[in-house]
Scaffold this motif. Sequence first.
Motif, PDB file in Angstrom:
ATOM      1  N   ARG A   1       0.826  -1.216   0.000  1.00 13.69           N
ATOM      2  CA  ARG A   1       0.000   0.000   0.000  1.00 13.69           C
ATOM      3  C   ARG A   1       0.853   1.256   0.000  1.00 13.69           C
ATOM      4  N   PHE A   2       2.027   1.182   0.665  1.00 15.31           N
ATOM      5  CA  PHE A   2       2.898   2.356   0.773  1.00 15.31           C
ATOM      6  C   PHE A   2       4.305   2.006   0.305  1.00 15.31           C
TER       7      PHE A   2
ATOM      8  N   GLN B   1       8.063   2.218  -1.202  1.00 16.89           N
ATOM      9  CA  GLN B   1       9.042   3.312  -1.211  1.00 16.89           C
ATOM     10  C   GLN B   1      10.441   2.712  -1.219  1.00 16.89           C
TER      11      GLN B   1
ATOM     12  N   ASP C   1      11.523   5.647   3.921  1.00 14.00           N
ATOM     13  CA  ASP C   1      10.180   5.108   4.084  1.00 14.00           C
ATOM     14  C   ASP C   1       9.185   6.252   4.126  1.00 14.00           C
ATOM     15  N   THR C   2       8.081   6.048   3.432  1.00 14.24           N
ATOM     16  CA  THR C   2       7.039   7.050   3.499  1.00 14.24           C
ATOM     17  C   THR C   2       6.495   7.138   4.920  1.00 14.24           C
TER      18      THR C   2
ATOM     19  N   ALA D   1       3.636   7.860   5.757  1.00 12.32           N
ATOM     20  CA  ALA D   1       2.283   7.315   5.813  1.00 12.32           C
ATOM     21  C   ALA D   1       2.303   5.867   6.282  1.00 12.32           C
ATOM     22  N   ARG D   2       3.244   5.082   5.795  1.00  9.37           N
ATOM     23  CA  ARG D   2       3.323   3.673   6.203  1.00  9.37           C
ATOM     24  C   ARG D   2       3.740   3.566   7.662  1.00  9.37           C
TER      25      ARG D   2
ATOM     26  N   TYR E   1       0.820   4.467   9.725  1.00 12.23           N
ATOM     27  CA  TYR E   1      -0.209   3.426   9.669  1.00 12.23           C
ATOM     28  C   TYR E   1       0.110   2.302  10.648  1.00 12.23           C
TER      29      TYR E   1
END
Length: 611
Positions: A373-374, A376, A382-383, A385-386, A389
């Motif tokens: 899903r995320f 990178q 690392d994003t 967002a992940r 999450y």
Amino acid sequence: MNVFSRDRYADESGGLRDRFSNLPPWVRWGAPVIAIVALAFLGWLGFEAVGAKSNLEQARNNAQKAKDALLSGKSEDAIRFAQSTQNYARKAQAATQSTPWNIAAAVPLLGSPLKTTQQMSDVVVGLADTVLLPGAQMGAGISPDKLISGMRIDLNLLRSEEPRLSELSAAAAKLDAKSQAIAEPAYLSLIGDARSELQEQTSRLSKLLQDASIAAQLAPSMLGGDGPRTYLMGFQTPAEARGTGGLLGGFGILRFDDGIPSVNTLASNLSLRDATADVDLGPEFNKVYGWTNPLTDFRNSNLSPHFPFAAQIWKSMWERQSKSGERLDGVFAIDPVVLSYVLGAIGPVTLADGEVISADNVVELTMSTAYLRFPQDPVYKDTNARKQYLQDIAGAVVKKMTEPLPSPRKLLDALGRATAEGRISVWSANPSDEKLLLQTSLAHAVPDDAAPYAQVVINNLAGGKMDYYLRREIEYAADGCSGDSRNSTVTVQLTNTANPDGQLPNYVGGSSGLPAQLNIKVPNGTMVSSVRVIATKGSRLLSVTSNGDRTQAITHMENGHPSFEVQLAIPPGQTVELAFRLSEPTSSGAPQVPVQPLIDNPRVKISVPEC
């Protein structure tokens, strides 16, 4: 002449009768009497054997019912079934101590299975009298519903019951020793199988009660009964294998005050990106792992399977990075599989966006879906967002755990299952507490003893998340106990279950973690792994093969044990079998095969005679 003539037969039969009548009376009548007595003896023995078998089976069935009732919180039923177990066990013992049984058991070789059965019935009676019934009676007073009230663990109750737990543990240890000494029957594999099963059960029971007794000694102080305690709780990610389980993906600060837990800090591993540890783990550690910079790169901080090493590094990293002056009292480590067991006990949680996280999906979400899903580039890019999450999931689960529980029993069962699978690790900065912990599986320590030992340790070398797809089978086999040394073999079967026709994100299936100077290119989805076998002290490597072909191994030392490392690549859908052939000392003690806590629960086969 007709040899079958009636006259000749009459003459001969008459002659036989005459000869028989001339024998002494004791001979004429003794043989039939002996035959009758023998038949009666065998009938009596058979009757006792049927009774012993039936009563032992009933004892086993009732013991299982007592255990199930105890785990279900039905204390009265547990006591009743324990009493029935005791009754049937004593009947079986009476049968195996009967006159015909004692006589037959004394016959060399022929009586071997009967002697074994006598010893087995004695152990079963001992278990019923000194462990099962007292344990059921104690369980009524220390049930999870009484132990946990709201959010608080009753530490005084644990303290008060600790002496009784210690007595049960000591009784179980004595019976385990008695069980292990039961003679192997010379024949009748059925009796031999029953003996092995009983020995395995008493060994597990003894270890369980030993751990429970130690937990009762440790819990009051470690859970804040003598003042507040603060721990780093690390979340390991087995999708990228490390010696203690998985890469340190994030952490929380867990506090206990008089049995009441709280978590007020959750952070990703990026907060340790520039952290350094100020610890000295000895020249052996530095020689094996120093080149990976474990004290300055958290990603390589837990390559060793010896959890006390990783715990000390994490403790020092956090204390130096936080700059708060606060000192940690120890370190815990768990993984997403533990979260799945916990969610099965406390129920699902819902994130702010409405996504439901449950026992059925948390492992896949945190170790696979999140990376899809995320996606990178991996090296510190690392994003957020992940990271957020995964942090949100951990935070929701921890928050629900520290609220009043719907069923304390289910939560304790879930944590017990995770502990049995080696998915919870604990280290204490208090030397006396750590000394007790080292006697349990929670310590995840490479033991400092000479007993037969084989631990398979896998470390991800490529930097991806391919160990989510890893499946293992492990076998440890050794020769007998004659001589000072014996040959042994540790066989490791590793399968990459990723789809050979699929294409994974580079973060998952790539190999950016390999040193650029090696100039190694592997296809997407390939596992690049270090596989080490930590062996019995004093072992020598004779050879190692990969899928039958001889290969090279690197020799190290791990806490006094020799270790032998092979580095390999496993393409998607492929299996590699490594066979480490060793010469090891013929040492005493039960063979130990600790299992590294990864995504799977591997099949482990042990064929090592205990000397």
